[in-house]
Design an enzyme around this catalytic site. Structure first.
Site, PDB file in Angstrom:
ATOM      1  N   HIS A  58      -7.194   5.954   5.569  1.00  0.00           N
ATOM      2  CA  HIS A  58      -7.082   6.150   4.124  1.00  0.00           C
ATOM      3  C   HIS A  58      -8.322   5.583   3.433  1.00  0.00           C
ATOM      4  O   HIS A  58      -8.368   4.408   3.063  1.00  0.00           O
ATOM      5  CB  HIS A  58      -5.827   5.459   3.588  1.00  0.00           C
ATOM      6  CG  HIS A  58      -5.430   5.926   2.237  1.00  0.00           C
ATOM      7  ND1 HIS A  58      -4.130   6.186   1.887  1.00  0.00           N
ATOM      8  CD2 HIS A  58      -6.164   6.204   1.130  1.00  0.00           C
ATOM      9  CE1 HIS A  58      -4.072   6.591   0.630  1.00  0.00           C
ATOM     10  NE2 HIS A  58      -5.313   6.605   0.152  1.00  0.00           N
ATOM     11  N   HIS A  60     -11.637   6.522   0.553  1.00  0.00           N
ATOM     12  CA  HIS A  60     -12.264   7.377  -0.462  1.00  0.00           C
ATOM     13  C   HIS A  60     -13.776   7.166  -0.375  1.00  0.00           C
ATOM     14  O   HIS A  60     -14.273   6.089  -0.702  1.00  0.00           O
ATOM     15  CB  HIS A  60     -11.745   7.027  -1.852  1.00  0.00           C
ATOM     16  CG  HIS A  60     -10.272   7.239  -2.002  1.00  0.00           C
ATOM     17  ND1 HIS A  60      -9.723   8.445  -2.388  1.00  0.00           N
ATOM     18  CD2 HIS A  60      -9.228   6.400  -1.786  1.00  0.00           C
ATOM     19  CE1 HIS A  60      -8.405   8.339  -2.413  1.00  0.00           C
ATOM     20  NE2 HIS A  60      -8.079   7.102  -2.050  1.00  0.00           N
ATOM     21  N   LEU A  61     -14.492   8.193   0.065  1.00  0.00           N
ATOM     22  CA  LEU A  61     -15.947   8.090   0.217  1.00  0.00           C
ATOM     23  C   LEU A  61     -16.705   8.568  -1.017  1.00  0.00           C
ATOM     24  O   LEU A  61     -17.915   8.404  -1.107  1.00  0.00           O
ATOM     25  CB  LEU A  61     -16.409   8.871   1.447  1.00  0.00           C
ATOM     26  CG  LEU A  61     -15.995   8.289   2.805  1.00  0.00           C
ATOM     27  CD1 LEU A  61     -16.502   9.170   3.931  1.00  0.00           C
ATOM     28  CD2 LEU A  61     -16.495   6.861   2.977  1.00  0.00           C
ATOM     29  N   ASP A 149      -3.990  13.031  -2.106  1.00  0.00           N
ATOM     30  CA  ASP A 149      -4.033  11.614  -2.465  1.00  0.00           C
ATOM     31  C   ASP A 149      -4.984  11.346  -3.627  1.00  0.00           C
ATOM     32  O   ASP A 149      -6.051  11.945  -3.746  1.00  0.00           O
ATOM     33  CB  ASP A 149      -4.436  10.744  -1.290  1.00  0.00           C
ATOM     34  CG  ASP A 149      -4.352   9.276  -1.646  1.00  0.00           C
ATOM     35  OD1 ASP A 149      -3.227   8.770  -1.761  1.00  0.00           O
ATOM     36  OD2 ASP A 149      -5.405   8.648  -1.871  1.00  0.00           O
ATOM     37  N   HIS A 176       0.856  10.787  -1.001  1.00  0.00           N
ATOM     38  CA  HIS A 176       0.794   9.802  -2.091  1.00  0.00           C
ATOM     39  C   HIS A 176       2.117   9.915  -2.826  1.00  0.00           C
ATOM     40  O   HIS A 176       2.377  10.907  -3.507  1.00  0.00           O
ATOM     41  CB  HIS A 176      -0.391  10.148  -3.006  1.00  0.00           C
ATOM     42  CG  HIS A 176      -0.474   9.315  -4.252  1.00  0.00           C
ATOM     43  ND1 HIS A 176      -1.538   8.467  -4.495  1.00  0.00           N
ATOM     44  CD2 HIS A 176       0.338   9.205  -5.329  1.00  0.00           C
ATOM     45  CE1 HIS A 176      -1.369   7.879  -5.675  1.00  0.00           C
ATOM     46  NE2 HIS A 176      -0.240   8.316  -6.200  1.00  0.00           N
ATOM     47  N   ASN A 275      -3.676   1.522  -7.422  1.00  0.00           N
ATOM     48  CA  ASN A 275      -2.439   2.303  -7.518  1.00  0.00           C
ATOM     49  C   ASN A 275      -2.017   2.765  -6.123  1.00  0.00           C
ATOM     50  O   ASN A 275      -2.772   3.494  -5.487  1.00  0.00           O
ATOM     51  CB  ASN A 275      -2.632   3.523  -8.425  1.00  0.00           C
ATOM     52  CG  ASN A 275      -1.325   4.238  -8.706  1.00  0.00           C
ATOM     53  OD1 ASN A 275      -0.273   3.620  -8.757  1.00  0.00           O
ATOM     54  ND2 ASN A 275      -1.386   5.547  -8.875  1.00  0.00           N
ATOM     55  N   ASP A 302      -7.148   2.121   1.857  1.00  0.00           N
ATOM     56  CA  ASP A 302      -7.245   2.835   0.575  1.00  0.00           C
ATOM     57  C   ASP A 302      -8.547   2.438  -0.128  1.00  0.00           C
ATOM     58  O   ASP A 302      -8.587   2.257  -1.346  1.00  0.00           O
ATOM     59  CB  ASP A 302      -6.035   2.547  -0.312  1.00  0.00           C
ATOM     60  CG  ASP A 302      -5.876   3.568  -1.441  1.00  0.00           C
ATOM     61  OD1 ASP A 302      -6.681   4.525  -1.493  1.00  0.00           O
ATOM     62  OD2 ASP A 302      -4.964   3.405  -2.269  1.00  0.00           O
ATOM     63  N   HIS A 306     -15.652   1.770  -6.988  1.00  0.00           N
ATOM     64  CA  HIS A 306     -16.004   2.059  -8.378  1.00  0.00           C
ATOM     65  C   HIS A 306     -17.193   1.185  -8.751  1.00  0.00           C
ATOM     66  O   HIS A 306     -17.391   0.107  -8.187  1.00  0.00           O
ATOM     67  CB  HIS A 306     -14.835   1.776  -9.324  1.00  0.00           C
ATOM     68  CG  HIS A 306     -13.652   2.653  -9.114  1.00  0.00           C
ATOM     69  ND1 HIS A 306     -13.665   4.006  -9.392  1.00  0.00           N
ATOM     70  CD2 HIS A 306     -12.411   2.381  -8.643  1.00  0.00           C
ATOM     71  CE1 HIS A 306     -12.475   4.525  -9.106  1.00  0.00           C
ATOM     72  NE2 HIS A 306     -11.702   3.567  -8.651  1.00  0.00           N
TER      73      HIS A 306
END
Length: 421
Positions: A58, A60-61, A149, A176, A275, A302, A306
């Site tokens: 899980h 996020h790239l 997701d 999700h 989240n 996850d 940012h």
């Protein structure tokens, strides 16, 4: 040229190995594990543990489209620094991973990265739950899993159809679980802290209702479902009950859900906003019990980068925190050193089980398998310094914390891709 990892404490649960041994590597593959082996080059691993490279299912790239936060190369550099050699990239990029071209773009860019990237394509176009994607075309392009997701699949029929098609395509559906009507734009866990801060909360029921829906579909259709980022005591109970009934459900949690509570939000620091949100001490206890009894199969991060500018405003900041560089250390610190799990059990949840759920070649050190290996000092203490992290973003909830357990080297296909300075 052959390479030998000498005198490592090898822990490979899939192979039943837990002993001080040598690992012989030839042509990027594990040739043999045993004692008194020899090779052209040697890594002295005395005092270190050698484990199958971690599989983080899980991540996020942010690539394509949001590369100011992270990209495939920098994300995999962060992965390697945490001992992660295989990862599943989630589809909420810009554009979303809802077409074969974007799948191929990610896989092509990942060819020279420091970890193996597997792609989760979206169930619906643009993650909008208005129109389903062409699952066969996504599979043919190389996607390994399906998920919206970042958001739930709001259209239950689209999710059900994907769950029924996925096993035939050899794909995993990762869900999700969130009822957006109940979440209703909340920012943090609904409860004592949200009331103290005067901030709209997200009730635990938003996650629990989503989890119940996915389990009901899996039970009704007798098809598998994987539940992402479990954070509540009720969702743990729902998954436990479903497993007892023979439902084909697997589930993951994340390091912050077994180590931190909603009270961190009293700092009004958006790096602690994600989240699902951080929950209560009672939820943390239930998450740990779920890891102990096998209800929760995996620990995934996850990882959600940012920029500092985005995270500057506590209430307006986007949700998400990074985690690949700290995940193993948090597991060792909060689970192994406290006696809640053995190191063998932790490796199973961070390497063996996620690889099995995804159906990928990882999580094993058997002869003939890729030499994807993490060398770990499980006793070294270190302080998380955001300026020393290897990805683009710094939004970790573990900043400034002293953790135990540090990845010293990571090998991908027998090549050292990370070495602790």
């Amino acid at each position: 040229m052959s390479l030998l990892i000498k005198n490592a404490h090898v822990v490979s649960p899939a192979d039943g190995i837990n002993d001080v041994l040598d690992i012989l590597i030839e042509g990027g593959k594990i040739a043999r594990i045993g004692k008194d082996l020899h090779a052209d080059e040697e890594i002295n691993a005395e005092g270190l543990y050698a484990v199958p490279g971690l599989t983080d299912m899980h991540v996020h790239l942010r690539d394509p489209g949001q590369t100011q936060k992270e990209d495939i190369i920098t994300g995999c550099r962060a992965a390697a620094a945490g001992g992660v050699t295989s990862l599943l990239a989630m589809p909420n990029t810009a554009p979303a991973v809802d077409n074969p071209e974007t799948v191929r773009y990610i896989l092509d860019k990942a060819k020279n990265a420091d970890a193996k990237v597997y792609v989760a394509a979206s169930v619906t176009k643009g993650l909008k739950s208005i129109e389903p994607t062409d699952l066969e075309a996504l599979k043919n392009a190389g996607a390994a899993a399906l998920s919206d997701d970042g958001r739930p699949v709001e259209n239950t029929k689209f999710l059900s159809d994907a769950m029924k098609k996925a096993p035939k395509l050899g794909m995993t559906v990762a869900a999700h679980c969130e009822d957006l009507f109940l979440a209703d734009g909340g920012k943090i866990n609904e409860g004592e802290v949200s009331r103290a801060l005067g901030i709209k909360g997200i009730p635990a029921s938003a996650e629990d209702c989503g989890t119940a829906r996915e389990i009901a579909l899996a039970a009704a259709e007798n098809v598998p479902i994987h539940i992402c980022h479990v954070s509540t005591k009720t969702s743990v109970a729902l998954v436990r009950d479903a497993k007892r009934r023979g439902v084909k459900v697997t589930a993951e949690t994340a390091p912050h859900y077994f180590s931190l509570t909603e009270k961190e939000l009293l700092k009004r620091d958006a790096d602690y906003r994600m989240n699902p949100p951080l929950r209560t001490a009672e939820d943390v206890k239930a998450i740990i019990e779920g890891l102990q009894d096998g209800t929760l199969d995996c620990i995934a991060t996850d990882h959600a980068p940012h920029t500092p500018e985005e995270k500057a405003d506590f209430e307006k900041a986007p949700n998400g925190s990074i985690g690949m560089e700290t995940s193993l250390a948090v597991g060792i610190t909060y689970l192994v050193k406290t006696g809640l799990l053995t190191f063998d059990e932790l490796v199973r949840k961070m390497s063996v089980n996620p690889a099995k759920i995804l159906g990928i070649e990882a999580g094993s050190l058997s002869a003939g398998s890729s030499a994807d290996i993490a060398l770990v000092d499980i006793n070294e203490q270190w302080t998380v310094d955001v300026d020393s992290l290897h990805g683009k973003s710094k939004n970790t909830p573990f900043k400034g914390m002293t953790l135990t357990g540090r990845v010293k080297k990571t090998l991908l296909n027998g090549k050292v891709v990370f070495e602790c300075e």
